[in-house]
Each structure stands twice: as C-alpha cells, then as structure tokens.
Scaffold this motif. Structure first.
Motif, PDB file in Angstrom:
ATOM      1  N   CYS A  45     -32.151  -6.609 -40.217  1.00 12.99           N
ATOM      2  CA  CYS A  45     -31.396  -5.972 -39.133  1.00 12.99           C
ATOM      3  C   CYS A  45     -30.607  -6.993 -38.330  1.00 12.99           C
ATOM      4  CB  CYS A  45     -32.350  -5.222 -38.199  1.00 12.99           C
ATOM      5  SG  CYS A  45     -33.182  -3.842 -39.010  1.00 12.99           S
ATOM      6  N   SER A  46     -31.241  -8.148 -38.073  1.00 11.94           N
ATOM      7  CA  SER A  46     -30.580  -9.171 -37.277  1.00 11.94           C
ATOM      8  C   SER A  46     -29.329  -9.664 -37.980  1.00 11.94           C
ATOM      9  CB  SER A  46     -31.555 -10.331 -37.056  1.00 11.94           C
ATOM     10  OG  SER A  46     -30.902 -11.376 -36.403  1.00 11.94           O
ATOM     11  N   PHE A  47     -29.475  -9.939 -39.292  1.00 11.27           N
ATOM     12  CA  PHE A  47     -28.344 -10.434 -40.072  1.00 11.27           C
ATOM     13  C   PHE A  47     -27.233  -9.394 -40.095  1.00 11.27           C
ATOM     14  CE2 PHE A  47     -26.711 -11.821 -44.424  1.00 11.27           C
ATOM     15  CZ  PHE A  47     -25.905 -12.796 -43.865  1.00 11.27           C
ATOM     16  N   ALA A  48     -27.640  -8.149 -40.269  1.00  4.29           N
ATOM     17  CA  ALA A  48     -26.647  -7.081 -40.351  1.00  4.29           C
ATOM     18  C   ALA A  48     -25.907  -6.916 -39.038  1.00  4.29           C
ATOM     19  CB  ALA A  48     -27.332  -5.771 -40.735  1.00  4.29           C
ATOM     20  N   LEU A  49     -26.661  -6.835 -37.937  1.00  8.69           N
ATOM     21  CA  LEU A  49     -26.026  -6.577 -36.643  1.00  8.69           C
ATOM     22  C   LEU A  49     -25.126  -7.727 -36.228  1.00  8.69           C
ATOM     23  CD1 LEU A  49     -25.952  -4.483 -34.353  1.00  8.69           C
ATOM     24  CD2 LEU A  49     -27.628  -5.873 -33.156  1.00  8.69           C
ATOM     25  N   SER A  50     -25.580  -8.970 -36.527  1.00 13.77           N
ATOM     26  CA  SER A  50     -24.786 -10.114 -36.102  1.00 13.77           C
ATOM     27  C   SER A  50     -23.453 -10.191 -36.817  1.00 13.77           C
ATOM     28  CB  SER A  50     -25.568 -11.413 -36.346  1.00 13.77           C
ATOM     29  OG  SER A  50     -25.804 -11.575 -37.732  1.00 13.77           O
ATOM     30  N   LEU A  51     -23.328  -9.521 -37.999  1.00  8.43           N
ATOM     31  CA  LEU A  51     -22.073  -9.562 -38.745  1.00  8.43           C
ATOM     32  C   LEU A  51     -21.251  -8.291 -38.585  1.00  8.43           C
ATOM     33  CD1 LEU A  51     -23.190 -11.307 -42.049  1.00  8.43           C
ATOM     34  CD2 LEU A  51     -22.005 -12.282 -40.106  1.00  8.43           C
ATOM     35  N   THR A  67     -28.448   2.966 -36.270  1.00 10.52           N
ATOM     36  CA  THR A  67     -29.598   3.049 -37.181  1.00 10.52           C
ATOM     37  C   THR A  67     -30.362   1.731 -37.199  1.00 10.52           C
ATOM     38  OG1 THR A  67     -28.393   4.614 -38.544  1.00 10.52           O
ATOM     39  CG2 THR A  67     -30.317   3.592 -39.532  1.00 10.52           C
ATOM     40  N   ILE A  68     -29.619   0.628 -37.223  1.00  7.56           N
ATOM     41  CA  ILE A  68     -30.273  -0.685 -37.247  1.00  7.56           C
ATOM     42  C   ILE A  68     -31.076  -0.903 -35.959  1.00  7.56           C
ATOM     43  CG2 ILE A  68     -29.869  -3.184 -37.274  1.00  7.56           C
ATOM     44  CD1 ILE A  68     -27.340  -2.610 -38.914  1.00  7.56           C
ATOM     45  N   VAL A  69     -30.446  -0.656 -34.833  1.00  5.00           N
ATOM     46  CA  VAL A  69     -31.135  -0.851 -33.543  1.00  5.00           C
ATOM     47  C   VAL A  69     -32.292   0.133 -33.408  1.00  5.00           C
ATOM     48  CG1 VAL A  69     -30.868  -0.820 -31.027  1.00  5.00           C
ATOM     49  CG2 VAL A  69     -29.041  -1.737 -32.469  1.00  5.00           C
ATOM     50  N   LEU A  70     -32.088   1.352 -33.906  1.00  4.94           N
ATOM     51  CA  LEU A  70     -33.144   2.370 -33.865  1.00  4.94           C
ATOM     52  C   LEU A  70     -34.391   1.907 -34.591  1.00  4.94           C
ATOM     53  CD1 LEU A  70     -34.069   5.237 -33.116  1.00  4.94           C
ATOM     54  CD2 LEU A  70     -32.968   6.049 -35.219  1.00  4.94           C
ATOM     55  N   GLN A  71     -34.183   1.246 -35.729  1.00  2.90           N
ATOM     56  CA  GLN A  71     -35.328   0.732 -36.493  1.00  2.90           C
ATOM     57  C   GLN A  71     -36.135  -0.257 -35.659  1.00  2.90           C
ATOM     58  OE1 GLN A  71     -33.559  -0.971 -39.966  1.00  2.90           O
ATOM     59  NE2 GLN A  71     -32.708   0.972 -40.687  1.00  2.90           N
ATOM     60  N   VAL A  72     -35.431  -1.174 -34.987  1.00  6.32           N
ATOM     61  CA  VAL A  72     -36.128  -2.207 -34.220  1.00  6.32           C
ATOM     62  C   VAL A  72     -36.777  -1.607 -32.967  1.00  6.32           C
ATOM     63  CG1 VAL A  72     -35.869  -4.442 -33.072  1.00  6.32           C
ATOM     64  CG2 VAL A  72     -34.535  -3.923 -35.119  1.00  6.32           C
ATOM     65  N   LEU A  73     -36.106  -0.654 -32.329  1.00  2.00           N
ATOM     66  CA  LEU A  73     -36.708   0.021 -31.176  1.00  2.00           C
ATOM     67  C   LEU A  73     -37.987   0.741 -31.565  1.00  2.00           C
ATOM     68  CD1 LEU A  73     -33.580   1.519 -29.356  1.00  2.00           C
ATOM     69  CD2 LEU A  73     -35.179  -0.115 -28.372  1.00  2.00           C
ATOM     70  N   THR A  74     -37.971   1.356 -32.747  1.00  2.00           N
ATOM     71  CA  THR A  74     -39.174   2.035 -33.248  1.00  2.00           C
ATOM     72  C   THR A  74     -40.309   1.036 -33.429  1.00  2.00           C
ATOM     73  OG1 THR A  74     -37.757   3.625 -34.398  1.00  2.00           O
ATOM     74  CG2 THR A  74     -40.076   3.568 -35.042  1.00  2.00           C
ATOM     75  N   VAL A 103     -24.637   1.122 -28.311  1.00  2.00           N
ATOM     76  CA  VAL A 103     -25.622   1.622 -29.283  1.00  2.00           C
ATOM     77  C   VAL A 103     -26.810   2.242 -28.551  1.00  2.00           C
ATOM     78  CG1 VAL A 103     -27.216   0.950 -31.118  1.00  2.00           C
ATOM     79  CG2 VAL A 103     -24.924  -0.028 -31.051  1.00  2.00           C
ATOM     80  N   LEU A 104     -27.292   1.549 -27.495  1.00  2.00           N
ATOM     81  CA  LEU A 104     -28.423   2.092 -26.725  1.00  2.00           C
ATOM     82  C   LEU A 104     -28.072   3.448 -26.118  1.00  2.00           C
ATOM     83  CD1 LEU A 104     -29.780  -1.067 -24.829  1.00  2.00           C
ATOM     84  CD2 LEU A 104     -30.770   0.053 -26.834  1.00  2.00           C
ATOM     85  N   LEU A 105     -26.858   3.569 -25.576  1.00  2.00           N
ATOM     86  CA  LEU A 105     -26.407   4.845 -25.020  1.00  2.00           C
ATOM     87  C   LEU A 105     -26.409   5.916 -26.097  1.00  2.00           C
ATOM     88  CD1 LEU A 105     -25.123   6.495 -22.683  1.00  2.00           C
ATOM     89  CD2 LEU A 105     -22.902   5.670 -23.470  1.00  2.00           C
ATOM     90  N   ASN A 106     -25.949   5.558 -27.286  1.00  2.00           N
ATOM     91  CA  ASN A 106     -25.917   6.487 -28.408  1.00  2.00           C
ATOM     92  C   ASN A 106     -27.315   6.974 -28.780  1.00  2.00           C
ATOM     93  OD1 ASN A 106     -24.309   7.826 -30.375  1.00  2.00           O
ATOM     94  ND2 ASN A 106     -25.062   6.389 -31.930  1.00  2.00           N
ATOM     95  N   ILE A 107     -28.299   6.065 -28.619  1.00  2.00           N
ATOM     96  CA  ILE A 107     -29.679   6.416 -29.005  1.00  2.00           C
ATOM     97  C   ILE A 107     -30.349   7.274 -27.940  1.00  2.00           C
ATOM     98  CG2 ILE A 107     -31.985   5.424 -29.378  1.00  2.00           C
ATOM     99  CD1 ILE A 107     -30.556   3.104 -30.841  1.00  2.00           C
ATOM    100  N   PHE A 108     -30.294   6.852 -26.669  1.00  2.00           N
ATOM    101  CA  PHE A 108     -31.077   7.608 -25.676  1.00  2.00           C
ATOM    102  C   PHE A 108     -30.435   8.944 -25.306  1.00  2.00           C
ATOM    103  CE2 PHE A 108     -28.955   4.704 -22.450  1.00  2.00           C
ATOM    104  CZ  PHE A 108     -28.331   5.680 -21.671  1.00  2.00           C
ATOM    105  N   THR A 109     -29.178   9.172 -25.710  1.00  2.00           N
ATOM    106  CA  THR A 109     -28.578  10.496 -25.485  1.00  2.00           C
ATOM    107  C   THR A 109     -28.765  11.428 -26.677  1.00  2.00           C
ATOM    108  OG1 THR A 109     -26.444   9.600 -26.203  1.00  2.00           O
ATOM    109  CG2 THR A 109     -26.854   9.692 -23.834  1.00  2.00           C
TER     110      THR A 109
END
Length: 1040
Positions: A45-51, A67-74, A103-109
């Motif tokens: 996820c880190s590699f993906a998000l950073s690119l 989706t990537i951030v959601l995985q890590v939040l989970t 991304v966080l806004l997208n998730i918590f809404t």
C-alpha cells in the motif's frame, strides 16, 4: 465521492498504478490484501500510494486510493498490536501526502463501510486539521485541496451515526475557526438553509454543526475576530431566535399531545438552538442591552423556564426525555449566569426579575414538586452572583460611583428587604442546611465517605450543600447588620437541653451551629464565644448519647471555625481535653472530624496566623492524642481518610518537634506496612512522604534508625525511570534533603542514592533548586567521599546545565562550586577545573548580571586565597587560551574586580575579596604594584563592612571572627539546629573569612610590602592611594 467497493479490489488498484511491475501484480491478483501478511500489505500500500499521480493536488483515481487507505485503516482498528502498529506507522507517513485528506473524506462519508473504520478516518482528518490546515504549518495542505475538502464537508448533513456526526461537526468548526468567513463565506448561509429542511436527520445534523461552528467562532479573542463575530451575530440573531421559538413551541405542543417520540426529537433541536443563542447572546454583542432582540430573548427565557418547569410536572422520571428536559432547564439558567458574568451592567434590567424568579422557586412554596437539585444550585448561584457582583457595589464615596452601579445597587436594595432577607436566611438554615436522609444513611453505612464529601474549590457551582453554604456566607457578609439578630435569635431559641428522641430538633441545632460557624467573622462583635464555649459547648461535647453525635461533630467543627476569630489562649487546655475525649468517641465520623479540626483549625492556623500556641500547654495531652490518632489511622480504610489522619499526625510532629521522640515508635513500625499497602495509591504515598519529612526533622540524628525503610523510599521517589516519580518526586526530594540535613554521618546506602541525581539535573525542572540543596548537603556531610565518587559526573552535568539555564540557576550551580572550594580548597579546584575557565572569562568580560559576577568573584577569590599554586596554573591556562601575557590577564582581572566590587553585597564575600587581593602582597610584580591603589580601596571597604567599634575601649574588632563552636540555646519558638547547621558552624571555624582578622591581615601584608620595597619605595606606593582612604586605613590600624 463514495468508495466503489464492488470493483476496486486490491489487485485492481496495483494493476492500475503499477502496470510495469508484473511480478507484484500477479501476487496481488492471486492473493487478496486481507490474506497477505500485515507487513506485506503495508509495504504494498505504501509503495502504491507514494506513486499515485496527482492533478491539482487531488488523486487521479480517488476510489483506487481510497481502497488502499481503507485497507490500512482496517488494519489500524485491529486489536492485534502486530497488525495495529505497522498500520499506524503507515498512516503517520501519509499524513503529509497531498490528497490523503481527500481520501479520508471519501471514506468517512461512505455510510456502507464499517463504523470503526469511518470513526478512525474522521479522527485522522480532525487531527490533520490541527497540524496541517494553517498556511504557515509545515507540510500545509494546498489551497486547491482545502477548497475541495470544504465543499465536500458541507455537501450533505446526513450522517446516521451520532458519534461520527458529532466529530464531523467538530472538525467543520475547526476549519471554520481558520477559514470562516474569508475563505469559506458559504459555510454560514449553507448551514442556515440546511436547518430549515424538513428531513429530520439532515435538520438535526445541520443544527449540530451550526452549534459547534458558533461555539468555536465565539471563542476567538483577537480584536479582528471579535469584530467578525459581532457582525455574524447581528446578522443571524433574529433567525436564531425564530428557530429556537419554533422548536420550543413544537416541543410544548407535542408534549401536550402526548407524542413522546416526536417531543424527544423536538427537545433535542430546542436544546441545540438554545446553545447557539447562548453563544450569540453572551459573546456576540459589545453592549447587548441596546439590542431589543437580545433583551427580548432574555426576558423570554424566564417565560420559557416557567413553561418547562410546569411541563416537568407531567414528565415522569422514567420518561426518555426527562433527562433532556432537565438539561434544557439548566441551559436556560446558564444563559442568565453567563450573561451576568460577561455583561453585568447590561444585566441590570434583569436583576429584579432574576431575583424574583430564583427566590420564588428556591425559597417559597412555588418550587415544591417542580425544582430539582441542579436547578436549585443554579438559582442560588444566580442570587449569589448578583449579591456579590462588584459592578453593583457603590464606592465608599458615592460620588465616585457610576450611574449604572448606583442603579443596580438601588434595585438590589429595593428587593432585599428585611422580610425577604429573614426568610432567605431562615430557609437556608432550617431547610437547606439540614442533614438529609441520604446523608444520614451515608453516615451510618459509609462514615469515611461521608467525611470526605466534595467541598472547597468550585464545588459550590455544582453541589447543593457547598452552594447553600457559600450563598449564606455571601448574603450574611453583605447584609450582616440585618441578619445578625435573626441568627442570634435562632441560637438563643436552642439554649438548654435537647430531647434525644426529637431527631428534627437535633438536626435544626446542627444546622444553626453550622450557620454560626460559617458566619464567625461577621459575628465577632456579637458573640462572646469564650463564654459560650465554657457555659454550653463544652457540655454538649460531653453528651455521649448516640443520637447526639451530629451535635458533637458540629460543635467540634464550630470551635475550629472560631479559634482563628476569637478564642482565649488560657482556654486551650480545656479544648485539648475535649479533643482527647472526642478522639475516643464511639462514632467514627466524630473522631475523624475531631482529628481534622485539630489539624486545620488549631495546629495549622496557630502557625499561619501566629497565635499563641504554647507547646507547654499541649505537651500533657501529646502522648494520649498521638496514640489515639495512630489508632484512628489504623482503623480507617479509605485512602482519603488515611491521608487526612496522616496529615494530622504530621502536623502534631511538626509543632512539637523533638518532643515527639518518645511516642513515635508505633508509627515508625506501621509506616513501612502502609507504604507497601499503598502501592497503587500515589497520593497516599505523598502523605506518607510528608509524614516522614516531619518525622525525620523531629528525630534529628536519631532518624538514622529509619534508614532501612527511609532510603529505599527516597530511592523510589526520586528515580525518574520509575512511573511513581511523577507524583512522588517533589516530596521525595524534600525528604532526601531533610534526611541529609539530619544525618550524623554518610552511609554507603545514602551515598548510593545520589546515582539518581544525574537524571534529575537533566530534567531542568522546577525541582532544580532542591537538587542543588541536596548536592550541597552531601558536600557538607562528607565532601571527600562524595566528591571522589561523583565529582566528575557532577562537573559534566554542571557544564551542560550552564549552557541552558536561567541566571538564578547559574548562581545555584556556582554556589555549589563555591561550597566545594570552601570545604575542600586543595582538591576542589582540580575536581571542577573544566568549569573554571568560563568563570574566569566571565570576570574578564565584565559579566553583566551582578549576582552572577559576585559569585564568579567569590569562586576565584577562594582559589586565590586558599590555593595560590592552582590559581597560578589557572592564570597560565587562561594566558594560553586567550593568547595574552600572563601579567596582562592578571591586571585586567584585578581592574575588573575593583570596578565591580559593588556587585558583591554579602559581607562575607566582600571580606573574602579583600583577603584574596591582599594575598597577592608582598610583590615586586609591576602589575600588582600598579593595581595597589585598587587593592587598598577594596581592603578599606572591607574594613568598613566588618569592623565594629568597642564602645568601652574605642578600638575596632572584626565582627566576623569566630573562635569556638557553641551549641546555640534554642527558645520554644525556634527550631533546634540540624546536624547540617552544626557542620556549617564547624566549617566556618576553618574558613579564613571567620578565622583571619582583616585588620591584622592588612597590617601584616603592608608591613611585608614595606620590608620588600624599603621605606622610600613603599611610601611612593602609598602615595598612589587617595589621601582620604589612607586616613581611614590609619584609623582602622591604630594600635598596630
């Protein structure tokens, strides 16, 4: 904006972002993210998000990134630390990535996701606002992303989960604090439109946000921000009033119709709209009394309060909206209290109505069956704030008072007539002061809990009993001439015996005595307390009937209140006798109250107010009282109570000092057990430390017998690597210090504890002063052993401290070095040699702080006078470091010394300076001879400081000379000398300042200089000195 959970799998995301990494793609395709090991998921996820690619600061594919951030939040919601920790680390790294908050806004809404994940997302978003929203913050969010986020936050007010809705409201308010209205002008209009919608959920969420935004903007204090809030308040106040009236009317109609569910919803909206109005009313206007809408709203508050109080009759305690109804009623009173606090003169038109309302509900039958405890407290606070308000008190010279003050005072005076005041006073005493059934039950079932009920501080704002007592004190103080006869009449009606079967009569007497104790200062001239004590109160303390215990408790408390007001010292033995008897009372509450009275109102007050506390009067009762207090300490079980009793014991020990020695054996044996039992109760351990401090002071040198228990306690309390040090450190350092001060000798265990000091010095906290005192105590106790083991570490700590410490701290460090030189003039300079060049440089550079310069000169003076060979080495070292001639440096030092002699204020140091500079004589050195005039000037100044004239012989003698050590005679009021005091006296007998006569030293040095130069050369040297100085010198040296 929502996450596409159907098509955005982990493998899909990696394919989209990294099509060239085929090996990694296939792994992701075959193994879903939730099946991978945690570290691998995070790395992926880190590699993906950073690119991820960004356009205008926003992710190209928001769903994929989500989706990537959601995985890590989970992962971050996991209970497994092996899963949780890496996820938290990754989220921390992403905090500064552009697009992360989108991304966080997208998730918590996205309401379809797990609540825990959404909750975590909104918390990360909220924390990010604090750190990165402001433009000047490091890694601040871009303006483009902030614009998108602001729009997204107020798109929909439809959050279904209450806790998340509250957090979203709070974070919108945080953004508003920074951006509204300049960067976010649409926020308030959007909220105002949203609170009008018919959809219940959206309306409530918009109203909730409206409240948090208003609350946050109201809290801003800069002038420009205040102006903006005033503009906002005046623009929306009318709407806010209409909104509140609408929801309030709706609620009252639904209650009448019996629609419980709808009424509950409407009440929630009433409460929120009232909260908004409270902030606007209190903080939104400079002079609110000029606003008809504001004053109209405040007058409406009284009508609404009556409606809601009447409404509460029909809503039973078990009804779901009962609690919310009471909160709304309390909020009404908070509006009035806050407005009075912030705008006392604007409140003037409301004084009459407020007093009528509060007094009616609290002190007449109008409130029966309606009022509840918190409402009574609020009403009493309203009365108290009006009575005590300084804005409403005219000056002694009426002409100096403002018209507003006089108007308010006139309204108050008109209201508080004799009948009104009498009724309030009687009602307070005979109704509110009475012990309740619940309190009497608590007395029986939990006596210790009863004695430690919350009092003091701000408890009067929230608790009924403290509130009634504070109101009584304030009203009695304000109207004491009117109320004193009323209270005295109540006292006179209670004279004589009381029927033990009449519980109500006993409780009334308890209440009246409580009032007399609270009003003690006001009744000073009206009550002959000494006669009352002898003729009635003592007899009441001797009534042993179980039902009379409230009076025994109250009378001993009452005496404690009066002892600082009016109580003859010759009555003290009678009081001590009564206290001793009550410490044997059958009731625990009475015994605890007696102990508390002994501590707070007899021993402590005697010390604070310098009353005539006679130890001789107290000594006959010492043994029995100490024994009884110790038995009480063993009997009680709760920490708070044990702390109380320990403080009483400490107080007794402190007052009688050494005379406690025969009686402390039982306490000394018990304290180790209590320390062990209190492992989880640090405040009780603090009380034990305080007791040990007084115990060591009382035992003096005999305290060495406590070392097996005492030293491990000090070790634990002062070890910063141990968690309890947070609570115990301050008292632990105090105990460490008094232990050293009273120690007859240095033991290996006492020396070993000093290992804790290095870490304490690194803390650089407010405890540094005590740390330096402890170091000095070790130096005085056994300098050779101590310095041999710790000098190097101490010197290094001091070098580090001096680079980053206040002027006062520098002086404390330097005083330690000075004491080392005083105790060990031969080895001391070598041990602290790394510090000395900077001190020498400070003198040469003319240190600007007088107190620091004085200490510098004291240190160099010690070395020059008592270790001339080391001074010579130091001089050579400075010459090499500065690249100057040795004589040039010596001359500069003497010149600066003479110039800054006035910086030295202590007579001891001034004499030391004279002795040190004179020690350079006799000399053929041209520099020293060149500075001869300055040396003589300092010497004569020193003579003026220390020489006193014998009136009989007319000769002078050095007043600082000490010939032998005498044990000082200690009076009753003085504390006996500690072992350290004795050590300092013995040290002074070896100090040249106290053993060398300055008069004789000058004579001998001048004679030696004369012999060295010859008569003619010496005469030429003396001619460089001012004739007036020479004349003074000759007068001092008469007889030599």
């Amino acid at each position: 904006m929502n996450v596409n959970t159907k098509n955005s799998s982990s493998s899909c995301t990696v394919k989209q972002i990294l099509p060239q990494n085929k090996g990694r793609v296939s792994a992701a395709v075959t193994t879903p993210w939730f099946a991978l090991p945690t570290a691998e998921v995070i790395a992926s996820c880190s590699f993906a998000l950073s690119l991820l690619c960004f356009i205008g600061g926003i992710f190209m594919d928001l769903n994929s990134a989500s989706t990537i951030v959601l995985q890590v939040l989970t992962q971050a919601t996991s209970q497994d630390t092996a899963v949780l920790k890496p996820a938290e680390e990754q989220l921390k790294q992403w905090e500064t990535q552009p697009g992360f908050y989108s991304v966080l806004l997208n998730i918590f809404t996205n309401h379809s996701l797990d609540v825990n994940v959404r909750w975590l997302a909104v918390l990360y978003f909220k924390n990010g606002i604090d750190r990165y929203w402001r433009r000047v913050a490091p890694h601040a969010l871009s303006e483009e992303e902030k614009t998108t986020l602001r729009a997204g936050l107020i798109t929909n007010f439809n959050e279904p989960v209450n806790q998340i809705a509250t957090q979203i409201s709070v974070l919108i308010a945080k953004v508003a604090r920074v951006d509204c209205p300049r960067q976010w002008p649409e926020l308030i209009p959007t909220l105002l439109e949203s609170v009008k919608v018919q959809d219940d959920l959206r309306q409530h969420r918009a109203l909730l946000t409206f409240y948090h935004v208003t609350k946050t903007l109201a809290s801003k204090r800069l002038a420009a921000d205040r102006k903006l809030f005033y503009d906002l308040a005046s623009g929306i106040y009318s709407f806010a009033c209409s909104l509140w009236n609408h929801h309030t009317d709706t609620f009252l109609q639904q209650v009448c119709a019996g629609d419980e569910a709808a009424a509950t919803n409407s009440l929630e909206r009433t409460l929120l709209s009232l909260k908004v109005l409270r902030k606007l009313t209190v903080h939104g206007f400079v002079e609110p009394h000029w606003s008809a809408e504001v004053m109209g709203f405040l007058h409406a508050v009284f009508e609404r309060l009556k409606q809601f109080l009447e409404c509460s009759r029909s809503i039973r305690a078990e009804n779901v909206c009962r609690d919310r109804l009471e909160k709304t009623i309390i909020l009404f009173t908070k509006v009035l209290l806050d407005f009075l606090d912030q705008h006392p003169f604007s409140f003037t038109p409301l004084i009459q109505r407020s007093l009528e309302f509060a007094v009616s509900y609290v002190f007449t039958e109008a409130g029966e069956g309606i009022v509840f405890e918190r409402f009574i407290v609020q009403c009493m606070n309203l009365i108290k704030m009006i009575v005590k308000n300084y804005a409403y008190k005219p000056s002694k010279n009426i002409e100096d008072s403002s018209p507003e003050t006089l108007e308010a005072h006139k309204i108050k005076t008109a209201f508080f007539t004799y009948p009104t005041l009498m009724e309030i006073c009687r009602r307070l005493v005979t109704h509110y002061f009475l012990l309740t059934k619940e309190e009497l039950m608590m007395w029986e079932e939990d006596p210790e809990g009863f004695t430690v009920e919350e009092t003091g501080g701000d408890s009067w704002k929230y608790s009924l009993r403290p509130c009634t007592e504070v109101l009584f004190i304030d009203i009695f103080h304000e109207y004491n001439q009117t109320l004193t006869p009323v209270l005295l009449e109540m006292v006179h009606s209670l004279q004589g015996s009381t029927n033990m079967e009449d519980t109500s009569a006993i409780l009334i007497k308890d209440a009246v005595y409580n009032a007399v104790g609270l009003a003690a200062y006001e009744l000073f001239d009206s009550v002959d307390f000494d006669q009352w004590f002898k003729n009635q109160l003592l007899a009441e303390l001797q009534v042993s009937h179980n039902r009379y215990k409230p009076i025994r408790r109250r009378v001993i408390w009452l005496i404690g209140q009066w002892i600082s007001v009016k109580f003859k010292s010759d009555l003290r033995p009678m009081l001590y006798e009564a206290i001793r008897n009550l410490l044997q009372d059958q009731d625990l509450v009475v015994r605890i109250e007696t102990a508390t009275t002994l501590k707070l109102n007899i021993l402590l007050l005697a010390k604070m107010y310098d009353f005539e506390f006679s130890t001789d009067q107290f000594l006959p009762y010492l043994e029995s009282m100490f024994t009884l207090l110790f038995q009480l300490l063993q009997e009680v079980t709760q920490c708070d109570t044990k702390m109380h009793v320990l403080h009483v014991l400490s107080c007794v020990i402190e007052r009688v000092n050494m005379q406690i020695r025969p009686y402390v054996g039982c306490l000394v044996q018990y304290l180790p057990l209590l320390w062990k039992q209190s492992e989880e109760h640090n405040m009780l351990r603090c009380a034990i430390l305080t007791t040990l401090i007084h115990l060591v002071q009382g035992l003096g040198a005999d305290s060495k017998n406590l070392y097996p228990f005492l030293l491990p306690v000090i070790q634990l309390s002062t070890d910063v690597s141990q968690p309890p040090h947070v609570y115990l450190l301050e008292d632990g350092l105090e105990l460490w210090l008094v232990t050293l001060e009273n120690s007859p000798c240095l033991t290996p265990e006492l020396l070993r504890i000093f290992q804790n000091m290095s870490a304490l010095l690194e803390l650089s906290s407010e405890n540094l002063k005590n740390c330096f005192k402890i170091i000095n105590a070790y130096i005085f106790l056994s300098s050779s052993e101590f310095l041999q083991m710790y000098a190097a570490d101490l010197c290094q700590s001091f070098c580090e401290l001096l680079e980053d410490i206040t002027t006062e701290g520098q002086v404390q460090v330097l005083k330690v070095v000075e004491n080392v030189l005083k105790v060990n003039p031969v080895l001391g300079p070598q041990m602290f040699q790394p510090l000395l060049p900077s001190i020498f440089r400070g003198i040469l550079d003319g240190e600007r702080y007088p107190v620091v310069m004085s200490t510098y000169l004291g240190i160099v003076g010690r070395i020059l006078l008592q270790n001339a060979s080391f001074f010579s080495l130091l001089l050579n070292q400075m010459a090499c470091e500065l690249g100057q001639e040795l004589d040039q440096i010596l001359g500069n030092m003497i010149e600066m010394w003479v110039d800054r002699m006035d910086n030295i204020t202590q007579p001891e140091r001034r004499k030391l300076s004279a002795l040190a500079l004179l020690s350079l004589l006799p000399s053929l050195n041209s520099v020293i001879q060149d500075k001869f005039c300055g040396i003589i000037n300092i010497s004569v100044e020193g003579l003026h400081d220390v020489m006193t004239e014998d009136p009989e012989t007319g000769t002078y003698k050095d007043c600082m000379l000490m010939s032998h050590f005498e044990e000082p005679k200690v009076t009753e009021d003085e504390e006996p000398p500690t072992e350290q005091d004795k050590r300092k006296k013995i040290l002074a007998l070896k100090d040249p300042v106290h053993t060398v006569s300055l008069q004789q030293f000058i004579y001998e040095k001048l004679k030696a200089q004369q012999e060295l130069l010859g008569e003619q050369g010496f005469q030429a040297l003396m001619e460089t000195v001012d004739t007036e100085i020479v004349a003074q010198l000759q007068e001092f040296l008469q007889g030599f």
